[in-house]
Design a protein around this motif. Structure first.
Motif, mmCIF file in Angstrom:
data_model
loop_
_atom_site.group_PDB
_atom_site.id
_atom_site.type_symbol
_atom_site.label_atom_id
_atom_site.label_comp_id
_atom_site.label_asym_id
_atom_site.label_seq_id
_atom_site.Cartn_x
_atom_site.Cartn_y
_atom_site.Cartn_z
ATOM 1 N N UNK A 271 29.046 42.784 32.144
ATOM 2 C CA UNK A 271 29.896 41.654 31.781
ATOM 3 C C UNK A 271 30.867 41.233 32.868
ATOM 4 N N UNK A 272 30.902 41.974 33.963
ATOM 5 C CA UNK A 272 31.816 41.604 35.057
ATOM 6 C C UNK A 272 31.414 40.263 35.655
ATOM 7 N N UNK A 273 32.410 39.529 36.070
ATOM 8 C CA UNK A 273 32.187 38.227 36.691
ATOM 9 C C UNK A 273 32.432 38.370 38.192
ATOM 10 N N UNK A 274 31.358 38.398 39.001
ATOM 11 C CA UNK A 274 31.540 38.581 40.446
ATOM 12 C C UNK A 274 32.291 37.399 41.065
ATOM 13 N N UNK A 275 33.203 37.742 41.970
ATOM 14 C CA UNK A 275 34.029 36.700 42.581
ATOM 15 C C UNK A 275 33.615 36.371 44.007
#
Length: 110
Positions: free
Chosen positions: A73-77
């Motif tokens: 669920x992490x949103x890569x930046x």
């Protein structure tokens, strides 16, 4: 209780009443009741232990799945984090396979 009464009904009738042992006669009814109660306590303890063990295993499996879900669920930046997440996604099957086997064992055990 009804459980205890059911157990008492299922025990062999040969253990009811007096048992003649030569010059002695022994009333087996109290022994029968004692053994039935002891048997029920053993059953209750075994079931409680089984419930504790399976609950602990289920919790451990759930926590591992939640960890995987959180990582997915992490949103890569940036590009590096995107590449790392893509690598992780490719390897998720390696992490979930042992968990699926544990779940299968739990189903077979229950």
């Amino acid at each position: 209780s009804s459980k205890r009464e059911a157990i008492l009904r299922e025990l062999p009738s040969a253990v009811q009443g007096n048992i003649h042992l030569g010059l002695w006669a022994v009333d087996a009814t109290p022994l029968r009741s004692y053994l039935a109660a002891k048997h029920q306590r053993i059953i209750d303890l075994l079931l409680a232990r089984h419930a504790q063990t399976t609950a602990a295993l289920a919790l451990a499996i759930d926590q591992q799945y939640l960890s995987i879900e959180a990582r997915l669920g992490e949103d890569p930046v940036n590009v590096e984090k995107t590449a790392a997440l893509e690598e992780y996604i490719l390897k998720v099957g390696d992490q979930t396979k042992p968990l699926e086997e544990l779940l299968k064992e739990c189903d077979e055990y229950a």
